[in-house]
Design a protein around this motif. Structure first.
Motif, PDB file in Angstrom:
ATOM      1  N   LEU A 133      83.871  34.729  88.255  1.00  0.00           N
ATOM      2  CA  LEU A 133      83.982  33.417  88.870  1.00  0.00           C
ATOM      3  C   LEU A 133      82.967  32.515  88.192  1.00  0.00           C
ATOM      4  O   LEU A 133      81.795  32.888  88.061  1.00  0.00           O
ATOM      5  CB  LEU A 133      83.722  33.505  90.368  1.00  0.00           C
ATOM      6  N   ILE A 134      83.404  31.328  87.763  1.00  0.00           N
ATOM      7  CA  ILE A 134      82.555  30.468  86.935  1.00  0.00           C
ATOM      8  C   ILE A 134      82.394  29.098  87.576  1.00  0.00           C
ATOM      9  O   ILE A 134      83.383  28.474  87.995  1.00  0.00           O
ATOM     10  CB  ILE A 134      83.151  30.307  85.524  1.00  0.00           C
ATOM     11  N   GLY A 135      81.156  28.628  87.643  1.00  0.00           N
ATOM     12  CA  GLY A 135      80.868  27.305  88.189  1.00  0.00           C
ATOM     13  C   GLY A 135      79.389  27.174  88.501  1.00  0.00           C
ATOM     14  O   GLY A 135      78.575  28.007  88.089  1.00  0.00           O
ATOM     15  N   LYS A 136      79.038  26.143  89.250  1.00  0.00           N
ATOM     16  CA  LYS A 136      77.645  25.965  89.633  1.00  0.00           C
ATOM     17  C   LYS A 136      77.215  27.073  90.588  1.00  0.00           C
ATOM     18  O   LYS A 136      78.002  27.527  91.421  1.00  0.00           O
ATOM     19  CB  LYS A 136      77.455  24.604  90.298  1.00  0.00           C
ATOM     20  N   THR A 137      75.954  27.470  90.463  1.00  0.00           N
ATOM     21  CA  THR A 137      75.440  28.524  91.337  1.00  0.00           C
ATOM     22  C   THR A 137      75.603  28.165  92.803  1.00  0.00           C
ATOM     23  O   THR A 137      75.986  29.011  93.627  1.00  0.00           O
ATOM     24  CB  THR A 137      73.951  28.794  91.027  1.00  0.00           C
ATOM     25  N   SER A 138      75.336  26.907  93.146  1.00  0.00           N
ATOM     26  CA  SER A 138      75.465  26.479  94.545  1.00  0.00           C
ATOM     27  C   SER A 138      76.905  26.626  95.034  1.00  0.00           C
ATOM     28  O   SER A 138      77.153  26.963  96.203  1.00  0.00           O
ATOM     29  CB  SER A 138      74.997  25.033  94.704  1.00  0.00           C
ATOM     30  N   ASN A 139      77.871  26.379  94.149  1.00  0.00           N
ATOM     31  CA  ASN A 139      79.274  26.523  94.536  1.00  0.00           C
ATOM     32  C   ASN A 139      79.670  27.996  94.680  1.00  0.00           C
ATOM     33  O   ASN A 139      80.461  28.351  95.559  1.00  0.00           O
ATOM     34  CB  ASN A 139      80.172  25.846  93.503  1.00  0.00           C
ATOM     35  N   LEU A 140      79.116  28.833  93.820  1.00  0.00           N
ATOM     36  CA  LEU A 140      79.367  30.266  93.946  1.00  0.00           C
ATOM     37  C   LEU A 140      78.808  30.799  95.259  1.00  0.00           C
ATOM     38  O   LEU A 140      79.452  31.608  95.942  1.00  0.00           O
ATOM     39  CB  LEU A 140      78.734  31.012  92.765  1.00  0.00           C
ATOM     40  N   GLU A 141      77.624  30.342  95.615  1.00  0.00           N
ATOM     41  CA  GLU A 141      77.013  30.766  96.876  1.00  0.00           C
ATOM     42  C   GLU A 141      77.826  30.287  98.068  1.00  0.00           C
ATOM     43  O   GLU A 141      78.004  31.019  99.052  1.00  0.00           O
ATOM     44  CB  GLU A 141      75.580  30.230  96.946  1.00  0.00           C
ATOM     45  N   SER A 150      79.674  32.607 100.852  1.00  0.00           N
ATOM     46  CA  SER A 150      79.368  32.392 102.262  1.00  0.00           C
ATOM     47  C   SER A 150      80.655  32.266 103.067  1.00  0.00           C
ATOM     48  O   SER A 150      80.782  32.846 104.159  1.00  0.00           O
ATOM     49  CB  SER A 150      78.514  31.134 102.425  1.00  0.00           C
ATOM     50  N   GLU A 151      81.619  31.531 102.516  1.00  0.00           N
ATOM     51  CA  GLU A 151      82.898  31.388 103.228  1.00  0.00           C
ATOM     52  C   GLU A 151      83.666  32.693 103.231  1.00  0.00           C
ATOM     53  O   GLU A 151      84.282  33.050 104.246  1.00  0.00           O
ATOM     54  CB  GLU A 151      83.740  30.275 102.597  1.00  0.00           C
ATOM     55  N   VAL A 152      83.639  33.409 102.104  1.00  0.00           N
ATOM     56  CA  VAL A 152      84.308  34.712 102.046  1.00  0.00           C
ATOM     57  C   VAL A 152      83.743  35.638 103.116  1.00  0.00           C
ATOM     58  O   VAL A 152      84.482  36.334 103.822  1.00  0.00           O
ATOM     59  CB  VAL A 152      84.155  35.346 100.652  1.00  0.00           C
ATOM     60  N   THR A 153      82.429  35.643 103.258  1.00  0.00           N
ATOM     61  CA  THR A 153      81.774  36.489 104.264  1.00  0.00           C
ATOM     62  C   THR A 153      82.298  36.185 105.660  1.00  0.00           C
ATOM     63  O   THR A 153      82.526  37.092 106.470  1.00  0.00           O
ATOM     64  CB  THR A 153      80.247  36.291 104.219  1.00  0.00           C
ATOM     65  N   SER A 154      82.504  34.900 105.957  1.00  0.00           N
ATOM     66  CA  SER A 154      82.982  34.510 107.285  1.00  0.00           C
ATOM     67  C   SER A 154      84.442  34.883 107.512  1.00  0.00           C
ATOM     68  O   SER A 154      84.897  34.958 108.659  1.00  0.00           O
ATOM     69  CB  SER A 154      82.802  32.997 107.480  1.00  0.00           C
ATOM     70  N   LEU A 155      85.179  35.120 106.422  1.00  0.00           N
ATOM     71  CA  LEU A 155      86.611  35.412 106.543  1.00  0.00           C
ATOM     72  C   LEU A 155      86.929  36.903 106.547  1.00  0.00           C
ATOM     73  O   LEU A 155      88.058  37.287 106.863  1.00  0.00           O
ATOM     74  CB  LEU A 155      87.376  34.746 105.390  1.00  0.00           C
ATOM     75  N   MET A 161      77.624  40.243  90.813  1.00  0.00           N
ATOM     76  CA  MET A 161      76.281  39.830  90.402  1.00  0.00           C
ATOM     77  C   MET A 161      76.348  38.614  89.486  1.00  0.00           C
ATOM     78  O   MET A 161      77.248  38.501  88.650  1.00  0.00           O
ATOM     79  CB  MET A 161      75.568  40.982  89.681  1.00  0.00           C
ATOM     80  N   GLU A 162      75.371  37.740  89.653  1.00  0.00           N
ATOM     81  CA  GLU A 162      75.259  36.563  88.789  1.00  0.00           C
ATOM     82  C   GLU A 162      74.231  36.878  87.699  1.00  0.00           C
ATOM     83  O   GLU A 162      73.120  36.372  87.692  1.00  0.00           O
ATOM     84  CB  GLU A 162      74.840  35.333  89.595  1.00  0.00           C
ATOM     85  N   ASN A 163      74.630  37.746  86.770  1.00  0.00           N
ATOM     86  CA  ASN A 163      73.731  38.140  85.686  1.00  0.00           C
ATOM     87  C   ASN A 163      73.516  37.000  84.699  1.00  0.00           C
ATOM     88  O   ASN A 163      72.511  36.952  83.998  1.00  0.00           O
ATOM     89  CB  ASN A 163      74.280  39.363  84.962  1.00  0.00           C
ATOM     90  N   GLU A 164      74.476  36.108  84.625  1.00  0.00           N
ATOM     91  CA  GLU A 164      74.383  34.901  83.804  1.00  0.00           C
ATOM     92  C   GLU A 164      74.540  33.708  84.723  1.00  0.00           C
ATOM     93  O   GLU A 164      75.453  33.674  85.550  1.00  0.00           O
ATOM     94  CB  GLU A 164      75.481  34.904  82.745  1.00  0.00           C
ATOM     95  N   THR A 165      73.649  32.740  84.627  1.00  0.00           N
ATOM     96  CA  THR A 165      73.682  31.591  85.524  1.00  0.00           C
ATOM     97  C   THR A 165      75.058  30.933  85.505  1.00  0.00           C
ATOM     98  O   THR A 165      75.590  30.595  84.447  1.00  0.00           O
ATOM     99  CB  THR A 165      72.621  30.547  85.121  1.00  0.00           C
ATOM    100  N   GLY A 166      75.619  30.798  86.693  1.00  0.00           N
ATOM    101  CA  GLY A 166      76.918  30.148  86.818  1.00  0.00           C
ATOM    102  C   GLY A 166      78.105  31.066  86.608  1.00  0.00           C
ATOM    103  O   GLY A 166      79.251  30.609  86.615  1.00  0.00           O
ATOM    104  N   VAL A 167      77.857  32.364  86.437  1.00  0.00           N
ATOM    105  CA  VAL A 167      78.950  33.328  86.271  1.00  0.00           C
ATOM    106  C   VAL A 167      78.719  34.501  87.220  1.00  0.00           C
ATOM    107  O   VAL A 167      77.776  35.280  87.048  1.00  0.00           O
ATOM    108  CB  VAL A 167      79.047  33.849  84.824  1.00  0.00           C
ATOM    109  N   LEU A 168      79.574  34.617  88.214  1.00  0.00           N
ATOM    110  CA  LEU A 168      79.487  35.710  89.185  1.00  0.00           C
ATOM    111  C   LEU A 168      80.597  36.702  88.862  1.00  0.00           C
ATOM    112  O   LEU A 168      81.781  36.362  88.921  1.00  0.00           O
ATOM    113  CB  LEU A 168      79.650  35.168  90.603  1.00  0.00           C
ATOM    114  N   SER A 169      80.208  37.921  88.510  1.00  0.00           N
ATOM    115  CA  SER A 169      81.183  38.907  88.038  1.00  0.00           C
ATOM    116  C   SER A 169      81.156  40.164  88.889  1.00  0.00           C
ATOM    117  O   SER A 169      80.108  40.557  89.414  1.00  0.00           O
ATOM    118  CB  SER A 169      80.898  39.294  86.585  1.00  0.00           C
TER     119      SER A 169
END
Length: 220
Positions: free
Chosen positions: A9-17, A21-26, A71-79
């Motif tokens: 998943l690629i984008g701003k860290t704040s958007n990934l977070e 957070s929404e996934v957790t609630s669902l 894990m976000e091993n690279e800033t802005g990329v959650l894999s």
């Protein structure tokens, strides 16, 4: 050939977070977020780590249970870095991919646009053409289908075709690894495991020798 799927998943860290957070609630029907495992990971790993999420998938008729690690091993990329089995010792490729597919389709796919993210999910089945160029594939197939599978590359004509393949892989900077070569030879072409490993050793040595020649050999 079947392979383990990969999801990023690629984008701003704040958007990934925000997405996680929404996934957790669902999460429902046995799906949950394991914050205890996340905290233990952060404690056990030396140094700073980026965002880490652990999503537990339930044991169902479609797949066994497992922990999906993102894990976000690279800033802005959650894999997705791994899926660890929780109800058996090891996941098959089909089981691993089934867990990943359900997680993505159930909780991720409908939210990526909302959180201004992009995603990349790789296929679970690949061909040689997905790995390397057509010329190299053609030369490898020619060798495999003409060669005596009990003698490998020892016959002069087979050796010539084998060398043609290695040279093509070198010239075209092929990303075909020894592991994938072994799998293709055994799973697709029906070579014995021992002979496939011998050919893989020859392939690796040939690629290394040609690379050395390019860098240093011409100066001698």
């Amino acid at each position: 050939m079947k392979v383990f799927k990969e999801l990023s998943l690629i984008g701003k860290t704040s958007n990934l977070e925000a997405l996680m957070s929404e996934v957790t609630s669902l999460l429902d029907n046995g799906w949950s977020r394991d914050t205890i495992a996340e905290n233990k990971f952060r404690k056990d790993v030396l140094g700073d780590v980026g965002n880490v999420f652990c999503i537990s998938a339930p044991d169902t008729s479609e797949h066994p249970g497992g922990q999906i690690w993102l894990m976000e091993n690279e800033t802005g990329v959650l894999s997705v870095t791994n899926i660890v089995p929780t109800s058996k010792n090891e996941l098959s490729m089909d089981e691993y991919n089934a867990i990943l597919d359900e997680f993505f389709n159930r909780y991720i796919s409908s939210l990526v646009d909302k959180h201004r993210l992009r995603f990349n999910i790789t296929p679970g089945v690949i061909t040689l053409e997905d790995i390397t160029d057509e010329k190299t594939v053609s030369k490898l197939r020619l060798f495999s289908r003409a060669a005596n599978k009990s003698t490998g590359s020892s016959h002069p004509l087979d050796k010539k075709r084998w060398f043609d393949f290695i040279i093509s892989a070198h010239i075209n900077d092929s990303s075909l690894s020894t592991d994938m070569l072994i799998r293709w030879l055994t799973e697709v072409e029906g070579w014995a495991d021992e002979m496939a490993h011998e050919l893989a050793i020859e392939y690796e040595y040939g690629r290394t020798l040609l690379e050395y020649y390019d860098k240093a050999g011409r100066k001698q």
